[in-house]
Design an enzyme around this catalytic site. Sequence first.
Site, mmCIF file in Angstrom:
data_model
loop_
_atom_site.group_PDB
_atom_site.id
_atom_site.type_symbol
_atom_site.label_atom_id
_atom_site.label_comp_id
_atom_site.label_asym_id
_atom_site.label_seq_id
_atom_site.Cartn_x
_atom_site.Cartn_y
_atom_site.Cartn_z
ATOM 1 N N GLY A 169 3.798 6.389 -0.330
ATOM 2 C CA GLY A 169 4.331 5.971 -1.621
ATOM 3 C C GLY A 169 4.640 4.494 -1.580
ATOM 4 N N SER A 223 -0.385 2.390 -8.737
ATOM 5 C CA SER A 223 1.076 2.396 -8.722
ATOM 6 C C SER A 223 1.654 1.411 -7.710
ATOM 7 C CB SER A 223 1.627 3.802 -8.491
ATOM 8 O OG SER A 223 1.178 4.335 -7.273
ATOM 9 N N SER A 263 0.856 -1.184 0.000
ATOM 10 C CA SER A 263 0.000 0.000 0.000
ATOM 11 C C SER A 263 0.889 1.231 0.000
ATOM 12 C CB SER A 263 -0.883 0.011 1.254
ATOM 13 O OG SER A 263 -1.552 1.246 1.392
ATOM 14 N N HIS A 264 0.302 2.347 -0.332
ATOM 15 C CA HIS A 264 1.033 3.606 -0.246
ATOM 16 C C HIS A 264 1.220 4.048 1.202
ATOM 17 C CE1 HIS A 264 0.040 3.559 -4.456
ATOM 18 N NE2 HIS A 264 0.908 4.531 -4.628
ATOM 19 N N SER A 265 0.519 3.410 2.104
ATOM 20 C CA SER A 265 0.566 3.782 3.518
ATOM 21 C C SER A 265 1.074 2.623 4.373
ATOM 22 C CB SER A 265 -0.829 4.193 3.992
ATOM 23 O OG SER A 265 -0.854 4.327 5.393
#
Length: 125
Positions: free
Chosen positions: A43, A70, A8-10
Amino acid sequence: MISIVLVSHSQKITEGLQEMIVEMVGDTVHIISSGGTGDGRLGTNALMIADNIATCTNSEHIYIFCDIGSAILSAETALELLDTELLEKTTIIDAPLVEGAFTAAVQSLVNPSKEAILQELTNVH
């Protein structure tokens, strides 16, 4: 044993999901948090994901669950960095991050075969 890599981005999202799954299934499944960039920012980091997958050498199958676009691209890039043996047992799963990872972990307690897990994941939306 199977491994599940959470992307995950987090970092907070993957750590929270990791905590929830471990609470439900114990240490019968290797759950890896690969959220964030590795330095606390939002990210993704393909190198970190590849390094985390590399810790799964003793797993029969490795499943990667991602949150959004992404993150999937970073997971795909990470696969390009793996040796053949790890690559052959690693699959990026097209399923929601939370529901998919949870379902795969629970299904692995019932039947840990790749076929059974993938079949059960067809019911997750």
